[in-house]
Design an enzyme around this catalytic site. Structure first.
Site, PDB file in Angstrom:
ATOM      1  N   HIS A 292       0.831  -1.206   0.000  1.00 37.58           N
ATOM      2  CA  HIS A 292       0.000   0.000   0.000  1.00 37.58           C
ATOM      3  C   HIS A 292       0.871   1.263   0.000  1.00 37.58           C
ATOM      4  CE1 HIS A 292      -3.654   2.365   1.126  1.00 37.58           C
ATOM      5  NE2 HIS A 292      -2.750   3.130   1.725  1.00 37.58           N
ATOM      6  N   GLU A 293       1.794   1.328   0.918  1.00 38.32           N
ATOM      7  CA  GLU A 293       2.623   2.541   1.021  1.00 38.32           C
ATOM      8  C   GLU A 293       3.511   2.685  -0.204  1.00 38.32           C
ATOM      9  OE1 GLU A 293       1.476   4.387   3.210  1.00 38.32           O
ATOM     10  OE2 GLU A 293       0.468   2.860   4.423  1.00 38.32           O
ATOM     11  N   GLU A 315      -6.415   7.319  -1.498  1.00 38.32           N
ATOM     12  CA  GLU A 315      -6.591   6.175  -0.588  1.00 38.32           C
ATOM     13  C   GLU A 315      -7.466   5.078  -1.186  1.00 38.32           C
ATOM     14  OE1 GLU A 315      -4.600   5.703   1.579  1.00 38.32           O
ATOM     15  OE2 GLU A 315      -3.829   7.677   2.156  1.00 38.32           O
TER      16      GLU A 315
HETATM   17  N1  ARG Z   1      -1.657   7.988   4.207  1.00 43.50           N
HETATM   18  C1  ARG Z   1      -1.476   7.034   5.272  1.00 43.50           C
HETATM   19  C2  ARG Z   1      -1.894   5.726   4.702  1.00 43.50           C
HETATM   20  O1  ARG Z   1      -2.548   5.211   4.263  1.00 43.50           O
HETATM   21  C3  ARG Z   1      -2.321   7.285   6.458  1.00 43.50           C
HETATM   22  C4  ARG Z   1      -1.792   8.345   7.340  1.00 43.50           C
HETATM   23  C5  ARG Z   1      -2.872   9.083   7.982  1.00 43.50           C
HETATM   24  N2  ARG Z   1      -2.490   9.586   9.248  1.00 43.50           N
HETATM   25  C6  ARG Z   1      -3.239  10.434   9.953  1.00 43.50           C
HETATM   26  N3  ARG Z   1      -2.804  10.787  11.109  1.00 43.50           N
HETATM   27  N4  ARG Z   1      -4.344  10.915   9.529  1.00 43.50           N
HETATM   28  O2  ARG Z   1      -1.794   5.076   4.034  1.00 43.50           O
HETATM   29 ZN    ZN Z   2      -2.878   5.086   2.146  1.00 39.46          ZN
END
Ligand code: ARG
Ligand code: ZN
Length: 892
Positions: A292-293, A315
């Site tokens: 995912h990342e 997302e």
């Molecule tokens: N973008 C990150 C992930 O999916 C999530 C991070 C969100 N963090 C937050 N504190 N809102 O994949």
């Molecule tokens: Zn994400």
């Protein structure tokens, strides 16, 4: 304080580049930001920078110190800065005291950052919005002893000694990015190293940094990273662009992980994995989140979001990509079932509750509250439907266009959809409603066979329930994958209604499974019906015999389906459907229908009896599970009854005790009737071999442990078998499965194994999390007392999100019987935790409110107590915006 989508305005100033100089000292960190701004509007506007919890030291414009600015607790404003100018702003921060884990903070003695969504503003004054993209150069300086490792985004361009026992490193990221993707890590870490050669021959240096001692738990994550890089090249044609890709694992992290450009920061729970300490599910999660990342590199970083309302742009798409990756690496059918179970368990309630929002919300108070199952998982379903409507080839062409058109830009969900449409010619104008309408659509299907005309009519109708702020909904564009199963169990190949194209092989194989609960090896024949009106009839011709329709194959849309099929029809589909998802689904529907009837009986004062017909059909599944060629992972799912939360969704008024009792009754009766068969399957899966983590072995473990749980719910539970499994296990999957069934017993065995488990794994925080959560999840009366002790246990800490989740979230979400105890003690436990966390870590506090969200659906006595709990929270002083938003909307 409410931010509205319709108020969006482009930034008044753009940033050409920024140089950060971050000097870390014990107790204070000095940040100097040198930023080159250019005007992005006609006329004269002040420069307004975001900044919170900062100590401002100095401001200079174009080289001259100035006092010509104003500051408040959220902004720094410079009145007439000009068309092009450079600011130098010095601030001081204290990461050591940052318990919110947002911005720059400390975890396990190391410094790290989490900037998404709006954490960068707690590091320095800056236009903290995703549509301001710029080139970052970062100089990090720190003590050589405590911070031997100094990392930031991009390529390392210089490092050296500063004298005084200090050193520095300069990192340069040549690709413009928004500040939410900024990252910094400084500390004492070790790493493992590998490399990946991209499709154009570039060699990428891959590293995973962890605390010393954890380096032998990183191999799986590294393998997963390489597989992800390869998959994205093969499946989407996407190549990595930098020389380095770093992953850092930290033990204090609010979410799962973060895709900062070339410096991903992860919760240790999603990096570290060895068979002795991580379960098969943990392994799969690590693989999925690493992917995912990594996938965010293209879907999120190179193409990013214009504003936070567009969060699902990155997302939803990235979750869809990681789901498909996992499906390709493992069993596609099992992955689909698991994803749908998760969606139904967690997202459907969100869609049905007071916080319901579309995948592109149009207002928020605190954006961190919108990192939701709706934005992520329903967002992924919305991308999946586009994939289904376009088919593999057109979908791929459309994503190519998307990357081509928008690389290096900050864009909207509309922009994405426009690419899908422009590239494929498929009309998605009505489909767009999935982005703006909240709530789970309900689809009703009624079939009718005309024997004389040899036609089959399938009438589909839809409604979208009202949600807060959206009383009236328009009909949606819903792809419904359908097959007609003939009496011999084979799919009929008929003349589909005009305008319906038989689903292409590509789509069909993507949506279905190829092994498991099936009797024949026939290839399925499916048709993609596009439901667009509130009611539509589709007529199939040349249907020689009366079929049983298999509707919504592969769960082709995130809807609730109602049909007029009988239990017999579902028993038939459970065995014959060529679509593995619907075979599984049919068994689940039979179980849900029966348990619904049993709950009705109990609620009207009767005694619930397990339907003998259900017991018989369960026997058919056990026979299949016992076959030597069975897909055991899939059978493990087929033999599991729907979760308590899913049964609860079928009820108008939820009484967790009745639901629990009825489900237990069914488990008991199944175990009583099939004791020997279940034991036989257990034994056949329990072949004592050396541990292996391939899919086949994991499937064996899954099925075996479903059997163990069944037996433990039957008459004369085999406690000694569970104990023996606990003791002899050579992997965490089996050990924890045994521990979790023993957790539900009361007595000496239970206490002994829990004491043993703690001693064995004291050095492994992630395993101690399991120790807490298994105890909190046990649906036995002593749990409530136990939690009071556990929250004062020396190993417990409110400052570590994983630990908080392992106790309080596990309790409130996995253990409805205890959480909803009639005396309200469960609510008190959770409420006290939320209040304690409100100031320490608002994001985590807000997350814990989830289990109170549906207070209106419970029995009146519980309703009153849940409402009182929410009101008690609302009455607190210093309520964080995070908690305030959820409590106030939940009570409204
Ligand atoms: N973008 C990150 C992930 O999916 C999530 C991070 C969100 N963090 C937050 N504190 N809102 O994949
Ligand atoms: Zn994400």
């Amino acid at each position: 304080k409410t931010i509205l989508l319709k108020d969006y305005q482009p930034p008044k100033y753009k940033v050409a580049d920024v140089h950060l100089d971050i000097r870390i000292f014990a107790g204070k960190t000095l940040v100097t930001a040198t930023t080159r701004f250019t005007k992005n509007h006609d006329g004269a506007e002040p420069l307004v920078l975001n900044g919170e919890r900062l100590k401002l030291v100095s401001v200079a414009i174009n080289g001259a110190a100035t006092t010509n600015y104003t500051v408040d607790d959220k902004t720094l404003t410079i009145p007439h800065p000009g068309n092009e100018f450079t600011t130098v702003i010095e601030t001081e921060i204290c990461p050591e005291e940052n318990t919110a884990l947002e911005g720059l903070y400390m975890s396990g003695g190391n410094y790290c950052t989490q900037c998404e969504a709006e954490g960068f503003r707690t590091i320095t004054y800056f236009p903290d919005r995703p549509d301001v993209m710029t080139i970052f150069t970062t100089r990090v300086e720190g003590d050589k002893k405590t911070c031997p490792v100094l990392l930031s985004n991009g390529n390392l361009i210089e490092d050296g000694d500063c004298g005084d026992g200090r050193h520095y490193a300069i990192w340069h990221d040549p690709f413009p990015k928004p500040c939410y993707l900024f990252a910094l890590v400084a500390g004492d870490l070790v790493h493992i190293r590998d490399s990946f050669t991209t499709m154009s021959g570039r060699i990428v240096d891959l590293r995973i940094y962890v605390r010393a001692g954890d380096e032998n738990q990183c191999d799986w994550a590294m393998e997963s990273l390489k597989r992800s890089m390869e998959w994205d090249e093969k499946t989407y044609g996407r190549e990595y662009q930098l020389d380095r890709f770093n992953i850092v694992a930290v033990s204090d992290f609010n979410m799962g992980a973060m895709e900062n450009t070339s410096l991903n920061i992860f919760n240790t729970a999603l990096v570290l994995a060895r068979p002795e300490t991580a379960t098969d599910m943990d392994f799969e999660r690590v693989e999925g989140v690493i992917a995912h990342e990594y996938f965010h590199n293209w879907t999120g970083n190179r193409v990013t979001c214009r504003d936070w309302f567009q969060l699902s742009l990155k997302e939803g798409l990235t979750v869809f990509r990681d789901q498909e990756f996992t499906a390709d690496m493992n069993s596609r059918g099992v992955k689909r079932i698991d994803d749908v179970v998760r969606l139904r368990n967690m997202q459907f309630p969100e869609d049905a509750g007071p916080m319901a929002h579309p995948i592109r919300p149009d207002n928020y108070i605190e954006i961190n509250n919108f990192y939701t199952l709706t934005v992520y998982e329903k967002g992924a379903e919305v991308i999946r439907m586009q994939h289904t409507l376009l088919g593999d080839d057109k979908y791929r062409k459309a994503t190519d266009l998307y990357f081509d058109r928008y690389d290096g830009m900050a864009v909207t969900c509309d922009d994405f959809l426009q690419c899908m449409q422009d590239s494929s010619g498929v009309d998605l104008s009505q489909f767009k409603l999935w982005y703006s309408q909240a709530g789970t659509p309900e689809v009703t299907a009624e079939g009718h066979y005309d024997a004389a005309a040899k036609t089959y009519h399938l009438t589909l109708s839809q409604t979208v329930p009202p949600t807060p702020g959206q009383p009236d909904k328009k009909p949606m564009h819903i792809p419904v994958m359908v097959g007609l199963v003939g009496p011999n169990g084979h799919d009929l190949d008929v003349t589909p209604p005009p305008s319906v194209i038989p689903a292409k092989a590509g789509i069909h194989t993507n949506q279905t499974m190829d092994s498991g609960l099936r009797r024949n090896d026939e290839k399925g024949v499916s048709y993609l019906l596009e439901l667009k009106d509130s009611k539509q009839t589709f007529t199939f011709k040349n249907v020689a015999v009366k079929p049983v329709p298999s509707i919504l194959r592969g769960f082709s849309a995130p809807v609730k389906l109602h049909t007029n099929l009988s239990d017999d029809d579902y028993r038939f589909l459970m065995v014959h459907d060529s679509d593995g998802f619907n075979r599984w689904e049919s068994g689940q529907i039979l179980a849900l229908r029966m348990m619904g009837r049993m709950i009705d009986t109990v609620e009207s004062g009767g005694a619930a009896v397990t339907d003998p017909a259900f017991i018989d059909s369960y026997g058919l599944m056990l026979d299949q599970a016992n076959a030597s060629n069975a897909d055991r992972a899939l059978m493990a799912r087929a033999l599991s009854l729907p979760d308590l939360a899913i049964i609860a969704q079928q009820r108008k008024i939820v009484d967790p005790d009745t639901i629990f009792t009825v489900r237990r009754r069914v488990l008991h009766d199944l175990a009583a009737r099939y004791r020997d068969q279940i034991q036989a399957i257990y034994d056949s899966c329990n072949t004592p071999t050396t541990y292996s983590n391939d899919a086949e072995s994991a499937g064996r473990r899954a099925l075996k442990n479903v059997c163990l749980r069944l037996l433990m719910n039957g008459p004369n539970p085999p406690v000694s078998l569970a104990r023996q499994q606990y003791e002899s296990a050579n992997n965490m999957t089996d050990r924890v499965a045994a521990l979790s069934v023993l957790a539900e017993t009361d007595g000496a065995d239970r206490d002994a194994v829990f004491a043993d488990f703690f001693k064995r794994f004291e050095q492994y925080p992630l395993v101690i999390d399991k120790w807490f959560s298994l105890q909190a999840s046990a649906p036995i009366p002593s749990t409530l007392d136990r939690i009071a002790t556990l929250k004062d246990h020396p190993a417990f800490s409110l400052l570590n999100p994983n630990r908080v989740r392992s106790l309080f979230a596990a309790f409130a979400m996995n253990n409805p019987v205890c959480f909803h105890a009639k005396d309200g003690r469960g609510y008190d436990i959770l409420t006290n935790a939320i209040i304690a966390l409100n100031t320490k870590n608002p994001q985590i506090a807000a997350r814990l409110l989830g289990p109170l969200r549906e207070w209106r659906r419970y029995t009146p006595d519980r309703q009153a107590k849940m409402k009182a709990a929410l009101e008690r929270i609302l009455a607190q002083e210093n309520l964080s915006p995070d908690v305030f938003e959820i409590v106030s909307k939940t009570l409204k």
